[in-house]
Motif scaffolding. Structure first.
Motif, short mmCIF file in Angstrom:
data_model
loop_
_atom_site.label_atom_id
_atom_site.label_comp_id
_atom_site.label_asym_id
_atom_site.label_seq_id
_atom_site.Cartn_x
_atom_site.Cartn_y
_atom_site.Cartn_z
N PRO A 260 37.16 33.65 34.05
CA PRO A 260 36.74 34.99 34.49
C PRO A 260 35.41 34.99 35.24
CG PRO A 260 37.61 35.09 32.27
CD PRO A 260 37.51 33.63 32.62
N LEU A 261 34.47 34.13 34.82
CA LEU A 261 33.20 34.04 35.54
C LEU A 261 33.41 33.51 36.95
CD1 LEU A 261 30.81 32.57 32.79
CD2 LEU A 261 31.07 34.95 33.50
N MET A 262 34.28 32.52 37.08
CA MET A 262 34.56 31.96 38.39
C MET A 262 35.29 32.96 39.28
SD MET A 262 35.49 27.96 37.65
CE MET A 262 34.24 26.84 37.00
N ILE A 263 36.16 33.76 38.67
CA ILE A 263 36.86 34.80 39.43
C ILE A 263 35.86 35.82 39.96
CG2 ILE A 263 38.47 36.75 39.23
CD1 ILE A 263 40.20 35.00 37.45
N LYS A 264 34.86 36.15 39.14
CA LYS A 264 33.81 37.07 39.59
C LYS A 264 33.06 36.49 40.78
CE LYS A 264 32.87 39.65 35.33
NZ LYS A 264 31.84 40.02 34.32
N VAL A 265 32.84 35.17 40.73
CA VAL A 265 32.19 34.51 41.87
C VAL A 265 33.06 34.64 43.11
CG1 VAL A 265 31.50 32.26 42.83
CG2 VAL A 265 30.86 32.88 40.48
N GLY A 266 34.37 34.34 42.96
CA GLY A 266 35.28 34.44 44.09
C GLY A 266 35.32 35.84 44.67
N LEU A 267 35.35 36.85 43.80
CA LEU A 267 35.38 38.24 44.26
C LEU A 267 34.07 38.61 44.95
CD1 LEU A 267 37.09 39.99 41.20
CD2 LEU A 267 38.09 39.60 43.46
N GLY A 268 32.96 38.12 44.40
CA GLY A 268 31.67 38.41 45.00
C GLY A 268 31.54 37.84 46.40
N VAL A 269 32.02 36.60 46.57
CA VAL A 269 31.99 35.98 47.89
C VAL A 269 32.92 36.72 48.85
CG1 VAL A 269 32.49 33.87 49.19
CG2 VAL A 269 31.35 33.73 46.96
N SER A 270 34.08 37.12 48.35
CA SER A 270 35.05 37.84 49.18
C SER A 270 34.49 39.16 49.69
CB SER A 270 36.34 38.10 48.39
OG SER A 270 36.94 36.90 47.97
N LYS A 271 33.72 39.84 48.83
CA LYS A 271 33.21 41.16 49.17
C LYS A 271 31.86 41.11 49.88
CE LYS A 271 35.56 43.34 45.24
NZ LYS A 271 35.36 44.04 43.94
N GLY A 272 31.19 39.96 49.84
CA GLY A 272 29.86 39.85 50.43
C GLY A 272 29.89 40.08 51.94
N GLN A 273 29.09 41.02 52.38
CA GLN A 273 29.09 41.39 53.80
C GLN A 273 28.01 40.67 54.61
OE1 GLN A 273 31.53 43.41 55.16
NE2 GLN A 273 32.37 43.15 53.09
N ASN A 274 27.06 40.07 53.92
CA ASN A 274 26.00 39.35 54.63
C ASN A 274 25.51 38.20 53.75
OD1 ASN A 274 23.90 40.45 52.82
ND2 ASN A 274 24.30 42.38 53.91
N SER A 275 24.63 37.38 54.31
CA SER A 275 24.18 36.17 53.61
C SER A 275 23.42 36.48 52.33
CB SER A 275 23.32 35.32 54.54
OG SER A 275 22.15 36.04 54.91
#
Length: 304
Positions: A260-275
């Motif tokens: 679940p922590l890694m999925i949160k990372v994946g979702l965060g990267v997916s949604k990140g709009q800038n660096s």
């Protein structure tokens, strides 16, 4: 928010990149846990392997700071965290001296590790060769005339050195044996390590494109790189499922608690709009990887 480096001490700490060290230690810890599982754990091997890996990781980080400044990836257009050489606080000459120092420290600690681990000269020179390759790989990722990181080969290098060689090599130095099944958790660590690098490269797509650094995200685009990131995260967890099945060791599924922590990372990267939105997930993925290994080790202690 822009970060400035007010002193040389702060600049060196930025160059060393302490947040990357948990990832470097993960493969050593995994290989050592697998050796303990076979009843062949050696504390001195673990300590020297950890020290050598930390030196190599710091060397790689310093070389990355040096090389990206020389080749233009760390220009004023770069949106990621400020770099030590880019800031002007540390000179190229000083950074090069630091690289030489950590290359030397890596070699010395590596030789000590091989001396206490191996009693066969052929094996000694084979591992010495692998160690020298690791030092060369750490330096030439972004430094030198033809840095392989600029050709998009960094993921392969990370997968090999942080995954296959890191885990299997550590296991061998403990046990003086090789187990094919251990390639599965080694693959997991390699994929997770590649995910950390991929997140870094997604963050730097714009500046890397301008500098001619053809990382995988630059080559395939942001959307495909995010899909690739999911493959790395899920593939690493799937690999441990296969390992648990083949070994009939269902306690080995325990690292899935960190999924679940890694999925949160994946979702965060997916949604990140800038660096600036993507950058924090580098540290989170590295720490999640270390936690993944720690949970594996704790489960072995509890259920064996």
């Amino acid at each position: 928010m822009e970060i400035t480096l007010a002193s040389k001490k702060q600049a060196w700490l930025h160059a060393i990149r302490l947040r990357t060290l948990p990832l470097a230690l993960s493969s050593i810890l995994m290989g050592s846990i697998l050796a303990a599982y076979q009843g062949s754990f050696r504390f001195e091997v673990f300590i020297l392997a950890a020290i050598t890996t930390i030196f190599l990781q710091i060397l790689s980080n310093l070389a990355n700071d040096y090389g990206d400044s020389v080749h233009g990836a760390d220009s004023q257009d770069r949106e990621g965290p400020v770099r030590a050489v880019q800031s002007g606080v540390i000179s190229l000459a000083s950074m090069k001296k630091a690289m030489i120092l950590f290359a030397f420290l890596s070699l010395v600690s590596g030789l000590a590790l091989l001396y206490i681990s191996l009693n066969d000269w052929l094996l000694f020179f084979i591992f010495l060769g692998l160690g020298v390759l690791a030092i060369i790989a750490a330096i030439t990722y972004t430094s030198g005339a033809k840095p392989y990181g600029y050709a998009g080969l960094g993921d392969i290098s990370v997968f090999i050195f942080f995954g296959l060689l890191g885990v299997s090599g550590t296991y061998f130095l403990h046990t003086l044996s090789f187990d094919w099944a251990n390639l599965l958790p080694a693959i997991s660590l390699g994929l997770f390590s590649a995910a950390v690098l991929n997140i870094n490269n997604i963050r730097d797509i714009a500046s890397d494109t301008k500098a001619g650094k053809k990382s995988i995200p630059v080559r395939i685009g942001r959307d495909a790189a995010i899909t690739y990131n999911w493959f790395l995260i899920l593939g690493g967890n799937f690999s441990i499922i296969i390992f648990a099945s083949l070994e009939s060791s269902w306690w080995a599924l325990s690292p899935l608690l960190i999924l679940p922590l890694m999925i949160k990372v994946g979702l965060g990267v997916s949604k990140g709009q800038n660096s600036s939105m993507i950058d924090p997930f580098l540290k989170k993925m590295a720490i999640s990887t270390l936690l993944w290994v720690v949970v594996f080790g704790l489960a072995w202690i509890i259920f064996n």
